[in-house]
Design a protein around this motif. Structure first.
Motif, PDB file in Angstrom:
ATOM      1  N   PHE A  79       8.321  -4.342   9.477  1.00 15.79           N
ATOM      2  CA  PHE A  79       7.564  -4.501  10.434  1.00 15.79           C
ATOM      3  C   PHE A  79       5.926  -5.241  10.175  1.00 15.79           C
ATOM      4  O   PHE A  79       5.643  -5.434  11.526  1.00 15.79           O
ATOM      5  CB  PHE A  79       6.626  -2.758  10.402  1.00 15.79           C
ATOM      6  CG  PHE A  79       6.917  -1.643  10.957  1.00 15.79           C
ATOM      7  CD1 PHE A  79       5.855  -1.424  12.397  1.00 15.79           C
ATOM      8  CD2 PHE A  79       8.425  -0.836  10.478  1.00 15.79           C
ATOM      9  CE1 PHE A  79       6.742  -0.682  13.281  1.00 15.79           C
ATOM     10  CE2 PHE A  79       8.502   0.155  11.589  1.00 15.79           C
ATOM     11  CZ  PHE A  79       8.032   0.364  12.904  1.00 15.79           C
ATOM     12  N   LEU A 125      -7.556  -8.509  -1.909  1.00 18.26           N
ATOM     13  CA  LEU A 125      -8.249  -6.816  -1.031  1.00 18.26           C
ATOM     14  C   LEU A 125      -9.131  -6.943  -0.880  1.00 18.26           C
ATOM     15  O   LEU A 125      -9.535  -5.503  -0.762  1.00 18.26           O
ATOM     16  CB  LEU A 125      -7.204  -6.424  -2.138  1.00 18.26           C
ATOM     17  CG  LEU A 125      -6.225  -4.849  -1.652  1.00 18.26           C
ATOM     18  CD1 LEU A 125      -5.865  -3.923  -2.729  1.00 18.26           C
ATOM     19  CD2 LEU A 125      -7.353  -4.530   0.532  1.00 18.26           C
ATOM     20  N   LEU A 133      -0.084   2.785   4.915  1.00 27.06           N
ATOM     21  CA  LEU A 133      -0.095   3.795   4.889  1.00 27.06           C
ATOM     22  C   LEU A 133       0.380   5.257   5.896  1.00 27.06           C
ATOM     23  O   LEU A 133       0.627   6.355   5.901  1.00 27.06           O
ATOM     24  CB  LEU A 133      -1.781   4.238   5.625  1.00 27.06           C
ATOM     25  CG  LEU A 133      -3.325   3.731   4.610  1.00 27.06           C
ATOM     26  CD1 LEU A 133      -4.744   3.044   5.657  1.00 27.06           C
ATOM     27  CD2 LEU A 133      -3.327   4.427   3.790  1.00 27.06           C
ATOM     28  N   ALA A 134       0.932   4.465   7.065  1.00 25.47           N
ATOM     29  CA  ALA A 134       1.686   4.980   8.280  1.00 25.47           C
ATOM     30  C   ALA A 134       2.953   5.473   6.899  1.00 25.47           C
ATOM     31  O   ALA A 134       3.936   6.837   7.173  1.00 25.47           O
ATOM     32  CB  ALA A 134       2.411   4.282   8.883  1.00 25.47           C
ATOM     33  N   LEU A 135       3.576   4.620   6.015  1.00 26.86           N
ATOM     34  CA  LEU A 135       4.322   5.422   5.615  1.00 26.86           C
ATOM     35  C   LEU A 135       4.696   5.783   5.136  1.00 26.86           C
ATOM     36  O   LEU A 135       5.098   6.604   4.350  1.00 26.86           O
ATOM     37  CB  LEU A 135       4.881   3.436   4.706  1.00 26.86           C
ATOM     38  CG  LEU A 135       5.961   2.701   5.462  1.00 26.86           C
ATOM     39  CD1 LEU A 135       6.350   1.584   4.754  1.00 26.86           C
ATOM     40  CD2 LEU A 135       7.516   3.851   6.500  1.00 26.86           C
ATOM     41  N   ILE A 147      -1.883  -3.149   5.446  1.00 25.33           N
ATOM     42  CA  ILE A 147      -2.694  -1.916   4.817  1.00 25.33           C
ATOM     43  C   ILE A 147      -2.718  -0.790   6.013  1.00 25.33           C
ATOM     44  O   ILE A 147      -2.170   0.525   5.356  1.00 25.33           O
ATOM     45  CB  ILE A 147      -3.894  -2.478   4.793  1.00 25.33           C
ATOM     46  CG1 ILE A 147      -4.256  -3.409   3.893  1.00 25.33           C
ATOM     47  CG2 ILE A 147      -4.532  -0.869   4.299  1.00 25.33           C
ATOM     48  CD1 ILE A 147      -5.931  -3.609   3.536  1.00 25.33           C
ATOM     49  N   LEU A 148      -2.433  -1.147   7.063  1.00 29.25           N
ATOM     50  CA  LEU A 148      -1.925   0.280   7.958  1.00 29.25           C
ATOM     51  C   LEU A 148      -0.509   0.929   8.084  1.00 29.25           C
ATOM     52  O   LEU A 148      -0.786   1.874   8.156  1.00 29.25           O
ATOM     53  CB  LEU A 148      -2.666   0.262   9.724  1.00 29.25           C
ATOM     54  CG  LEU A 148      -4.096   0.131   9.801  1.00 29.25           C
ATOM     55  CD1 LEU A 148      -4.237  -0.315  11.859  1.00 29.25           C
ATOM     56  CD2 LEU A 148      -4.765   1.661   9.619  1.00 29.25           C
ATOM     57  N   SER A 149      -0.244  -0.331   8.610  1.00 33.22           N
ATOM     58  CA  SER A 149       1.795   0.563   8.226  1.00 33.22           C
ATOM     59  C   SER A 149       2.189   0.414   6.852  1.00 33.22           C
ATOM     60  O   SER A 149       2.867   1.814   7.079  1.00 33.22           O
ATOM     61  CB  SER A 149       2.367  -0.842   9.248  1.00 33.22           C
ATOM     62  OG  SER A 149       2.132  -1.900   8.015  1.00 33.22           O
ATOM     63  N   PRO A 188     -10.964  -9.337   3.045  1.00 35.95           N
ATOM     64  CA  PRO A 188      -9.150  -9.998   3.514  1.00 35.95           C
ATOM     65  C   PRO A 188      -9.272 -11.357   4.210  1.00 35.95           C
ATOM     66  O   PRO A 188      -8.111 -12.066   3.924  1.00 35.95           O
ATOM     67  CB  PRO A 188      -8.559  -8.815   4.967  1.00 35.95           C
ATOM     68  CG  PRO A 188      -9.544  -7.920   3.860  1.00 35.95           C
ATOM     69  CD  PRO A 188     -10.815  -8.880   3.563  1.00 35.95           C
ATOM     70  N   ALA A 210       2.857  -5.951  12.598  1.00 34.89           N
ATOM     71  CA  ALA A 210       2.088  -5.320  12.228  1.00 34.89           C
ATOM     72  C   ALA A 210       0.825  -4.897  10.775  1.00 34.89           C
ATOM     73  O   ALA A 210       1.178  -5.856   9.937  1.00 34.89           O
ATOM     74  CB  ALA A 210       3.008  -3.285  11.325  1.00 34.89           C
ATOM     75  N   ASP A 211      -0.335  -4.465  10.463  1.00 34.15           N
ATOM     76  CA  ASP A 211      -1.020  -4.877   9.705  1.00 34.15           C
ATOM     77  C   ASP A 211      -0.624  -4.372   8.262  1.00 34.15           C
ATOM     78  O   ASP A 211      -0.233  -2.747   9.006  1.00 34.15           O
ATOM     79  CB  ASP A 211      -2.244  -3.879   9.953  1.00 34.15           C
ATOM     80  CG  ASP A 211      -3.473  -3.955   9.278  1.00 34.15           C
ATOM     81  OD1 ASP A 211      -4.147  -4.660   9.506  1.00 34.15           O
ATOM     82  OD2 ASP A 211      -3.697  -3.208   8.634  1.00 34.15           O
ATOM     83  N   ILE A 218       0.699  -1.137  -0.173  1.00 37.31           N
ATOM     84  CA  ILE A 218      -0.064  -0.199  -0.119  1.00 37.31           C
ATOM     85  C   ILE A 218       0.763   1.125   0.291  1.00 37.31           C
ATOM     86  O   ILE A 218       0.873   2.168   0.120  1.00 37.31           O
ATOM     87  CB  ILE A 218      -0.995  -0.577   1.200  1.00 37.31           C
ATOM     88  CG1 ILE A 218      -2.034  -1.235   1.431  1.00 37.31           C
ATOM     89  CG2 ILE A 218      -1.208   1.267   1.169  1.00 37.31           C
ATOM     90  CD1 ILE A 218      -2.949  -1.224  -0.085  1.00 37.31           C
TER      91      ILE A 218
END
Lengths: 369, 320
Positions: free
Chosen positions: B88, B310, B101-103, B97-99, B313, B94-95, B44
């Motif tokens: 991560f 996607l 998005l964090a990147l 998708i969330l990680s 999931p 780490a999830d 992502i």
């Protein structure tokens, strides 16, 4: 020792309580440690770019409290973040990654602005109508990625990001070609009439009645998630979709509505920016605020009850960042870096596993058996 | 030939050439997205990796006055970011998708912060004398009617992008590594049981996807434009993911989907000169992407109930 002297049910209740207390303790420690680590990394970066990092960081960490006006700005900013945090709490509850809040925010602001400027209504009704219209806009727009996901299986993540851009362009289109005064050389509308403005009770302080509205919304979202059958279905779908299907929860409808309902607070956030912060529609009304709700929802562990606390904490950093930029010339985007680090660390499940194991052992020894 | 026809010919030739130019920064990350998706670890963070590469390329080329060093540094940064994402997700659980998005947030905030720290400007890198990647003149296309003007004189990254379609196709379908990667994505448990190192293969797939996205980012700031602008990737990393699914998770299909999005983008650029509000035109690529996503999902639903990327999931099969 304690366990042996108690009746079995009591012992069981005691154990459950201990486990629950331990879980809360772990979560709190973990969240605080994460924030401290992220702030520490921020300080290292500040030290690299600024000749006076201590001064800059002092501005970041104490700035928002340095005057009543700044406290007002902090409260004003946090109000919007509460609403956006609630929006993400709802979608994340069902483990859907719709990031439509930014688009819903634009549409909410847009329809609130249209009602405010073009629909003369008596006092009270005008305000309520504008807020309602914004909530409806957010909900209806959420039906698009919701339906795409629930009935076609299309990625809600990609769809919502595309729809965000579309909503933003649509907002700009109506603003620049219709809503702003004809022939104006600037990109904002006339100020809203007093009947469509969220009242500021204290002169010269920007805090407004949007804050109690946001807190009320928090209570409503909490009730929806933890005390309604829809909220139960939402949580089951998020925790285990196979099980949800097995027990006959209408998976598709829950996903559709989950994504759409999260648009209600997001649309409200848009109305809040227009009616509570700017008192008119302006071109760049959001500047990516819609995405900041993600970190609020994560800090609150997807529990609406903690959303206000998380919003106040995160907003404190945002306002501190602005003050740091003005007083110490360290870019306020540092706060976005800190935000990203917080998200990374909070989602990294195994990062704290060792730590919590260690704490668990220690507590176990203290309880003694 | 009448003048109007000549004009139309020039217009369409220029248009087709511009389709290739605007397809490039979608195609490169799309190929990266394809590899990561086939390995079962969808990337992502393509958007943020592109943005970082665009920034690093401009800054390093400005300070070294060498576009090639800029390219190398940008690709290194991309690989490191992708490695971070992999770490991560694969080590710290780490999830994904969330990680990812964090990147993206990290890249968006980090590039603006660094730009401001370096130049005092939060908008563009206009103050830096950065270098661009060279355009390539292919002698055998010189003087060829129609094809020459469409295919010749593009930035070297444009050729690399289309070359990569073949390279990645061969890599994924004709090498042992590609077969292993696809096996890991299709069913990690089975892949592990026959002795494949799932974790290592996923690391490699993610890093490779990062490098491809980095190539796309470098093209954005050192070819398509010749400076860095804040948030200049403007969703291309996500349009690229849409292209992967629309292309049926195959290299050639992904390229065709990227070309379609590129055509929508080029059309938007062409219409920009007309007397219609630019916002309508700017919506075209995004509307096209959402429509394509819906149409593709609809067709998939009819055809098959197998692995759904996607989508749900954890509930990928639809049993009746």
């Amino acid at each position: 020792m304690t366990n042996e002297t108690m009746a079995p049910q009591q012992a069981e209740a005691f154990r459950t309580q201990t486990v629950r207390r331990h879980q809360i303790w772990t979560v709190v420690t973990r969240t605080l440690t994460t924030m401290a680590m992220a702030l520490g990394m921020g300080f290292v970066i500040t030290a690299l770019v600024s000749p006076r990092p201590l001064q800059a960081y002092t501005a970041l960490l104490t700035g928002p409290l340095s005057s009543p006006a700044r406290i007002g700005i902090w409260m004003e900013d946090a109000t919007g973040l509460i609403l956006l945090g609630l929006a993400f709490t709802l979608v994340f509850q069902a483990r859907q990654f719709s990031l439509l809040a930014e688009g819903q925010l634009h549409l909410g602001a847009l329809v609130a602005g249209i009602v405010a400027l073009h629909l003369p209504l008596p006092i009270g009704l005008h305000l309520g109508m504008a807020l309602l219209a914004a909530m409806a806009a957010g909900f209806l727009y959420g039906l698009i990625p919701g339906a795409l996901k629930a009935y076609l299986g299309a990625s809600e993540l990609v769809a919502s990001l595309m729809l965000n851009v579309i909503a933003q362009r649509f907002y700009e289109l109506l603003l620049t070609y219709w809503l702003r005064p004809p022939g104006a050389g600037y990109n904002w509308t006339d100020p809203f009439p007093a009947t469509a403005i969220l009242w500021r009770p204290i002169p010269d302080v920007r805090i407004n009645i949007g804050l109690p509205i946001a807190l009320m919304a928090t209570a409503l979202v909490w009730l929806l998630i933890y005390r309604s059958s829809f909220g139960y279905e939402l949580r089951v779908v998020g925790a285990n979709p196979e099980f949800a299907r097995y027990v006959g929860i209408p998976l598709r409808r829950v996903i559709l509505l989950g994504i759409a309902v999260s648009g209600i607070p997001a649309g409200l956030a848009g109305a809040y920016l227009a009616m509570g912060v700017h008192h008119r529609l302006i071109l760049n009304i959001s500047l990516g605020l819609g995405f900041e709700g993600i970190v609020v929802a994560l800090l609150a562990r997807n529990n609406p009850a903690f959303v206000p606390l998380a919003a106040f904490a995160y907003s404190y950093l945002r306002i501190g960042g602005d003050i740091m930029e003005r007083t110490a010339a360290v870019g306020s985007d540092l706060v976005r870096l800190i935000q990203a680090v917080i998200i990374l660390f909070l989602t990294a499940e195994a990062l704290f596993e060792q730590l919590s194991h260690w704490i668990a052992r220690r507590r176990h020894l203290h309880v003694g058996s | 030939m009448s003048e109007a026809e000549v004009l139309r010919a020039i217009f369409s030739v220029a248009f087709l050439a511009s389709v290739l130019r605007v397809t490039t920064p979608i195609l490169l990350p799309a190929l990266g997205g394809l590899i990561s998706e086939l390995a079962g670890v969808i990337n992502i963070a393509l958007e943020g990796i592109m943005l970082t590469a665009a920034f690093v390329g401009v800054v390093v080329s400005a300070y070294t006055q060498s576009p090639w060093l800029g390219l190398a540094a940008a690709l290194l940064a991309s690989a490191l970011l992708a490695l971070g994402l992999a770490f991560f997700h694969l080590e710290l659980k780490a999830d994904l998708i969330l990680s990812g998005l964090a990147l993206n947030l990290l890249a968006s905030g980090g590039t603006v912060f660094a730009l401001y720290s370096l130049t005092g400007d939060k908008g563009t890198s206009a103050a830096l004398a950065s270098r661009a990647m060279p355009a390539l003149n292919l002698p055998f296309l010189e003087g060829v009617p129609i094809l020459g003007p469409i295919l010749n004189q593009h930035n070297v990254m444009v050729y690399i992008a289309f070359l990569m379609v073949g390279v990645i196709g061969l890599l994924l379908y004709r090498t042992r590594w590609g077969i292993h990667v696809r096996a890991v994505g299709a069913n990690p448990e089975v892949a592990a049981s026959v002795g494949l190192n799932v974790r290592a293969l996923r690391y490699q797939a993610l890093v490779l996807s990062g490098v491809l996205a980095g190539l796309g980012g470098v093209y954005m700031s050192m070819g398509y434009l010749q400076l860095f602008q804040r948030d200049m990737i403007a969703g291309r990393g996500f349009i690229a993911l849409a292209a992967v699914f629309m292309g049926g998770r195959r290299p050639l299909g992904t390229m065709l989907a990227a070309l379609l999005f590129g055509a929508a983008d080029a059309l938007a650029n062409q219409l920009g000169a007309l007397q219609i509000p630019p916002q309508w035109v700017q919506m075209i690529p995004y509307t096209a992407t959402v429509s394509a996503l819906a149409i593709y999902a609809l067709s998939q639903q009819r055809v098959t109930t197998r692995h759904r990327p996607l989508m749900f999931p954890r509930t990928q099969t639809r049993k009746r």
